[in-house]
Write a protein that holds these residues in place. Structure first.
Motif, PDB file in Angstrom:
ATOM      1  N   LEU A   1       2.651 -11.079 -16.630  1.00 32.81           N
ATOM      2  CA  LEU A   1       1.348 -10.817 -16.009  1.00 32.81           C
ATOM      3  C   LEU A   1       1.450  -9.782 -14.911  1.00 32.81           C
ATOM      4  CD1 LEU A   1      -1.689 -11.662 -15.659  1.00 32.81           C
ATOM      5  CD2 LEU A   1      -0.883 -13.401 -14.042  1.00 32.81           C
ATOM      6  N   PHE A   2       2.390 -10.002 -13.987  1.00 30.75           N
ATOM      7  CA  PHE A   2       2.449  -9.101 -12.842  1.00 30.75           C
ATOM      8  C   PHE A   2       3.200  -7.809 -13.165  1.00 30.75           C
ATOM      9  CE2 PHE A   2       1.475 -13.213 -10.806  1.00 30.75           C
ATOM     10  CZ  PHE A   2       0.308 -12.832 -10.167  1.00 30.75           C
ATOM     11  N   ARG A   3       4.106  -7.861 -14.091  1.00 28.81           N
ATOM     12  CA  ARG A   3       4.771  -6.623 -14.500  1.00 28.81           C
ATOM     13  C   ARG A   3       3.769  -5.654 -15.120  1.00 28.81           C
ATOM     14  NH1 ARG A   3       9.816  -5.024 -15.322  1.00 28.81           N
ATOM     15  NH2 ARG A   3      10.754  -7.092 -15.213  1.00 28.81           N
ATOM     16  N   LYS A   4       2.943  -6.192 -16.011  1.00 27.09           N
ATOM     17  CA  LYS A   4       1.953  -5.315 -16.651  1.00 27.09           C
ATOM     18  C   LYS A   4       0.937  -4.777 -15.647  1.00 27.09           C
ATOM     19  CE  LYS A   4       2.001  -6.801 -21.477  1.00 27.09           C
ATOM     20  NZ  LYS A   4       1.156  -7.197 -22.634  1.00 27.09           N
ATOM     21  N   LEU A   5       0.589  -5.620 -14.686  1.00 31.01           N
ATOM     22  CA  LEU A   5      -0.378  -5.159 -13.679  1.00 31.01           C
ATOM     23  C   LEU A   5       0.193  -4.016 -12.855  1.00 31.01           C
ATOM     24  CD1 LEU A   5      -3.019  -5.554 -11.995  1.00 31.01           C
ATOM     25  CD2 LEU A   5      -1.677  -7.080 -10.535  1.00 31.01           C
ATOM     26  N   LEU A   6       1.472  -4.129 -12.499  1.00 28.98           N
ATOM     27  CA  LEU A   6       2.035  -3.256 -11.465  1.00 28.98           C
ATOM     28  C   LEU A   6       2.808  -2.063 -11.991  1.00 28.98           C
ATOM     29  CD1 LEU A   6       3.180  -6.077  -9.036  1.00 28.98           C
ATOM     30  CD2 LEU A   6       1.175  -4.588  -8.823  1.00 28.98           C
ATOM     31  N   THR A   7       3.233  -2.088 -13.225  1.00 27.02           N
ATOM     32  CA  THR A   7       3.972  -0.953 -13.767  1.00 27.02           C
ATOM     33  C   THR A   7       3.067   0.284 -13.762  1.00 27.02           C
ATOM     34  OG1 THR A   7       5.302  -2.385 -15.182  1.00 27.02           O
ATOM     35  CG2 THR A   7       5.193  -0.064 -15.774  1.00 27.02           C
ATOM     36  N   PRO A   8       3.527   1.339 -13.138  1.00 30.10           N
ATOM     37  CA  PRO A   8       2.679   2.540 -12.964  1.00 30.10           C
ATOM     38  C   PRO A   8       2.347   3.180 -14.321  1.00 30.10           C
ATOM     39  CG  PRO A   8       4.638   2.643 -11.554  1.00 30.10           C
ATOM     40  CD  PRO A   8       4.862   1.520 -12.533  1.00 30.10           C
TER      41      PRO A   8
ATOM     42  N   THR B   1       0.830  -1.199   0.000  1.00 27.15           N
ATOM     43  CA  THR B   1       0.000   0.000   0.000  1.00 27.15           C
ATOM     44  C   THR B   1       0.874   1.263   0.000  1.00 27.15           C
ATOM     45  OG1 THR B   1      -1.782  -1.141   1.158  1.00 27.15           O
ATOM     46  CG2 THR B   1      -1.785   1.261   1.257  1.00 27.15           C
ATOM     47  N   GLY B   2       1.950   1.218   0.773  1.00 20.25           N
ATOM     48  CA  GLY B   2       2.885   2.335   0.800  1.00 20.25           C
ATOM     49  C   GLY B   2       3.522   2.576  -0.566  1.00 20.25           C
ATOM     50  N   TRP B   3       3.911   1.508  -1.203  1.00 22.27           N
ATOM     51  CA  TRP B   3       4.516   1.625  -2.538  1.00 22.27           C
ATOM     52  C   TRP B   3       3.532   2.252  -3.535  1.00 22.27           C
ATOM     53  CZ3 TRP B   3       6.808  -4.023  -2.509  1.00 22.27           C
ATOM     54  CH2 TRP B   3       8.019  -4.003  -1.786  1.00 22.27           C
ATOM     55  N   VAL B   4       2.288   1.826  -3.442  1.00 20.41           N
ATOM     56  CA  VAL B   4       1.268   2.376  -4.347  1.00 20.41           C
ATOM     57  C   VAL B   4       1.068   3.864  -4.063  1.00 20.41           C
ATOM     58  CG1 VAL B   4      -1.186   2.357  -4.930  1.00 20.41           C
ATOM     59  CG2 VAL B   4       0.055   0.181  -4.717  1.00 20.41           C
ATOM     60  N   ALA B   5       0.970   4.180  -2.775  1.00 17.67           N
ATOM     61  CA  ALA B   5       0.756   5.588  -2.395  1.00 17.67           C
ATOM     62  C   ALA B   5       1.895   6.475  -2.871  1.00 17.67           C
ATOM     63  CB  ALA B   5       0.596   5.693  -0.882  1.00 17.67           C
ATOM     64  N   ALA B   6       3.100   5.886  -2.911  1.00 21.64           N
ATOM     65  CA  ALA B   6       4.266   6.655  -3.338  1.00 21.64           C
ATOM     66  C   ALA B   6       4.371   6.721  -4.862  1.00 21.64           C
ATOM     67  CB  ALA B   6       5.532   6.045  -2.743  1.00 21.64           C
ATOM     68  N   GLY B   7       3.409   6.118  -5.534  1.00 24.67           N
ATOM     69  CA  GLY B   7       3.414   6.154  -6.994  1.00 24.67           C
ATOM     70  C   GLY B   7       4.424   5.212  -7.633  1.00 24.67           C
ATOM     71  N   LYS B   8       4.966   4.299  -6.834  1.00 24.02           N
ATOM     72  CA  LYS B   8       5.961   3.367  -7.377  1.00 24.02           C
ATOM     73  C   LYS B   8       5.320   2.171  -8.065  1.00 24.02           C
ATOM     74  CE  LYS B   8       9.648   5.217  -5.120  1.00 24.02           C
ATOM     75  NZ  LYS B   8      11.038   5.158  -5.525  1.00 24.02           N
ATOM     76  N   LEU B   9       4.050   1.948  -7.748  1.00 24.65           N
ATOM     77  CA  LEU B   9       3.308   0.841  -8.360  1.00 24.65           C
ATOM     78  C   LEU B   9       1.964   1.376  -8.845  1.00 24.65           C
ATOM     79  CD1 LEU B   9       3.661  -2.117  -5.803  1.00 24.65           C
ATOM     80  CD2 LEU B   9       4.943  -1.813  -7.934  1.00 24.65           C
ATOM     81  N   ALA B  10       1.418   0.741  -9.866  1.00 24.18           N
ATOM     82  CA  ALA B  10       0.062   1.079 -10.283  1.00 24.18           C
ATOM     83  C   ALA B  10      -0.896   0.720  -9.142  1.00 24.18           C
ATOM     84  CB  ALA B  10      -0.306   0.316 -11.547  1.00 24.18           C
ATOM     85  N   PRO B  11      -2.022   1.406  -9.042  1.00 27.00           N
ATOM     86  CA  PRO B  11      -2.986   1.107  -7.969  1.00 27.00           C
ATOM     87  C   PRO B  11      -3.411  -0.358  -8.008  1.00 27.00           C
ATOM     88  CG  PRO B  11      -3.597   3.130  -9.115  1.00 27.00           C
ATOM     89  CD  PRO B  11      -2.472   2.532  -9.896  1.00 27.00           C
ATOM     90  N   VAL B  12      -3.382  -0.972  -6.860  1.00 24.46           N
ATOM     91  CA  VAL B  12      -3.731  -2.387  -6.790  1.00 24.46           C
ATOM     92  C   VAL B  12      -4.168  -2.707  -5.358  1.00 24.46           C
ATOM     93  CG1 VAL B  12      -1.446  -3.219  -6.134  1.00 24.46           C
ATOM     94  CG2 VAL B  12      -2.954  -4.706  -7.462  1.00 24.46           C
TER      95      VAL B  12
ATOM     96  N   PRO C   1      -3.615  -4.830  -2.478  1.00 25.79           N
ATOM     97  CA  PRO C   1      -2.494  -5.725  -2.140  1.00 25.79           C
ATOM     98  C   PRO C   1      -2.968  -7.116  -1.736  1.00 25.79           C
ATOM     99  CG  PRO C   1      -2.814  -4.074  -0.429  1.00 25.79           C
ATOM    100  CD  PRO C   1      -3.690  -3.677  -1.570  1.00 25.79           C
ATOM    101  N   ARG C   2      -4.137  -7.185  -1.116  1.00 27.95           N
ATOM    102  CA  ARG C   2      -4.630  -8.491  -0.660  1.00 27.95           C
ATOM    103  C   ARG C   2      -4.943  -9.403  -1.842  1.00 27.95           C
ATOM    104  NH1 ARG C   2      -9.553  -6.226   2.504  1.00 27.95           N
ATOM    105  NH2 ARG C   2      -9.738  -5.324   0.425  1.00 27.95           N
ATOM    106  N   HIS C   3      -5.650  -8.869  -2.799  1.00 28.41           N
ATOM    107  CA  HIS C   3      -5.970  -9.693  -3.964  1.00 28.41           C
ATOM    108  C   HIS C   3      -4.731  -9.926  -4.828  1.00 28.41           C
ATOM    109  CE1 HIS C   3     -10.275  -9.958  -3.255  1.00 28.41           C
ATOM    110  NE2 HIS C   3     -10.265  -8.668  -2.919  1.00 28.41           N
ATOM    111  N   LEU C   4      -3.805  -8.992  -4.793  1.00 33.29           N
ATOM    112  CA  LEU C   4      -2.552  -9.225  -5.508  1.00 33.29           C
ATOM    113  C   LEU C   4      -1.836 -10.439  -4.946  1.00 33.29           C
ATOM    114  CD1 LEU C   4      -0.154  -8.533  -7.353  1.00 33.29           C
ATOM    115  CD2 LEU C   4       0.665  -6.979  -5.562  1.00 33.29           C
ATOM    116  N   LEU C   5      -1.726 -10.496  -3.625  1.00 39.48           N
ATOM    117  CA  LEU C   5      -1.047 -11.646  -3.022  1.00 39.48           C
ATOM    118  C   LEU C   5      -1.807 -12.944  -3.317  1.00 39.48           C
ATOM    119  CD1 LEU C   5       0.173 -10.140   0.380  1.00 39.48           C
ATOM    120  CD2 LEU C   5       1.548 -10.797  -1.601  1.00 39.48           C
ATOM    121  N   PHE C   6      -3.116 -12.891  -3.232  1.00 36.34           N
ATOM    122  CA  PHE C   6      -3.898 -14.088  -3.571  1.00 36.34           C
ATOM    123  C   PHE C   6      -3.577 -14.549  -4.993  1.00 36.34           C
ATOM    124  CE2 PHE C   6      -7.509 -12.695  -0.488  1.00 36.34           C
ATOM    125  CZ  PHE C   6      -6.760 -13.142   0.577  1.00 36.34           C
TER     126      PHE C   6
END
Lengths: 203, 203
Positions: free
Chosen positions: B196-203, B141-152, B154-159
């Motif tokens: 899969l996860f790179r495309k999801l998470l790249t801001p 969540t911190g990473w997302v807030a800092a704009g380092k990751l696309a909004p996601v 985190p719970r469903h990401l880990l799942f």
DNA sequence: CAGAAATTTTACCATTTGGTAAATCCACGA
DNA sequence: TCGTGGATTTACCAAATGGTAAAATTTCTG
């Protein structure tokens, strides 16, 4: 054997009751972990009575697996080669997730059987699932070749769709422990999976 | 009870042999589907001999689950809040996939236990996994807030990470049936999941 | 090597489990 | 209403299974 001719009303009802109870028990405890006594109790019938309708524990299990196979493949069958590629796949993900939410027992029954090496289902995987899998993989490959989807290995794509959706039924206890339970789990999952696969597949 | 003081060489060896055999049997057949005779045969010991080292079937199972928990959480523990977000998560995916490939029995043991409602593991999920889960969710969540990751979420990401990686062990039979088997399965999986996860998470 | 301690085997046991035989009950059409 | 075939129960059984007691064997230590 009551199944030689047309089944009576009472036979239809009891077979359904037994299969429903068996689905409960098999999906919770696996094949060997389930007992006929448990199934009988849950069905509200006596054990010999159950064996009047089915020739044995294995026949009940196999019957459930056969019925499951149709239901299970249906969402994939509906994926239309003539539709819009991205829409078709995202709609498939939603159908699969809906099925996981509405039929968690079936999902766990299937997972149990595969986990144990599919001893009573190997042929159905090969004769039922594989042809459909190959067909739909070809469709997706065609979509990719036509530039309608970003390059993707259709086989691993389908695995990812199955894994991520069924996870919410098969690992329900874990999900509930970590999220605190609640029906809104599936709303979050739906949104997340839509994003996940849209980003993967958008060209 | 041989576990009161320091274990002898022969105890160490036999306990290891028994646990290894038990892992084989429990992961293939689930708790109730496994029998002490099977475990004894596979371990090359007699059944009473096994009960000399463990107080019962359940103790063997619980011992396996406890040991598993550490191994299982390790890749997530290593995810470093100070590292590069995308790199950290993709590296985590790879570690998880490596574990699935190298320890498929452990993966299936875990899956079996969760499927059956975690009757011998509920507390470990709550006391061991949940705190770690919450901690790492906060990091993401911190990473997302800092704009380092696309909004996601985190719970469903880990799942999704858990589901997609463990799928290759838990549904091995299905994967092999559909792909024709072969060790290169994991190469394809690694490439696919990275994308899969790179495309999801790249801001 | 002697004796104690640890280890392994032999011979069981009680319970559970899938399954069966036969008697009994019951619904329903003639 | 009565008889017949389908449905259900009662009373079992043999095998499998988790577990135990105690004797026999091996291993370790002085």
């Amino acid at each position: 054997m009551p199944d030689t001719k047309k089944p009576s009303r009472i036979q239809m009802r009891n077979r359904r009751v037994i299969l429903d109870a068996a689905l409960d028990v098999f999906s919770r405890h696996g094949y060997r972990g389930a007992t006929l006594d448990q199934i009988a109790t849950e069905a509200g019938l006596s054990k010999p009575n159950i064996l009047y309708y089915f020739n044995g524990k294995e026949e009940i299990h196999v019957t459930l697996l056969s019925q499951l196979m149709e239901t299970w493949l249906d969402p994939l069958v509906e994926m239309d080669a003539g539709g819009d590629p991205l829409d078709e796949i995202l709609a498939y993900v939603q159908r699969k997730l809906d099925m996981t939410r509405d039929l968690p027992r079936e999902s766990r029954l299937f997972a149990n059987e595969i986990l144990q090496g599919a001893p009573r289902m190997g042929s159905q995987l090969h004769d039922g699932l594989k042809p459909l899998f190959d067909e739909k993989c070809a469709v997706i490959t065609g979509w990719v070749a036509a530039g309608k989807l970003a390059p993707v290995d259709p086989r691993h794509l389908l695995f990812s769709i199955w894994a991520t959706t069924q996870h919410y039924a098969d690992f329900e206890v874990q999900v509930d422990t970590l999220l605190g339970g609640g029906a809104e789990v599936f709303d979050g999952a739906a949104a997340h999976l839509e994003t996940l696969f849209r980003k993967l597949l958008t060209p």
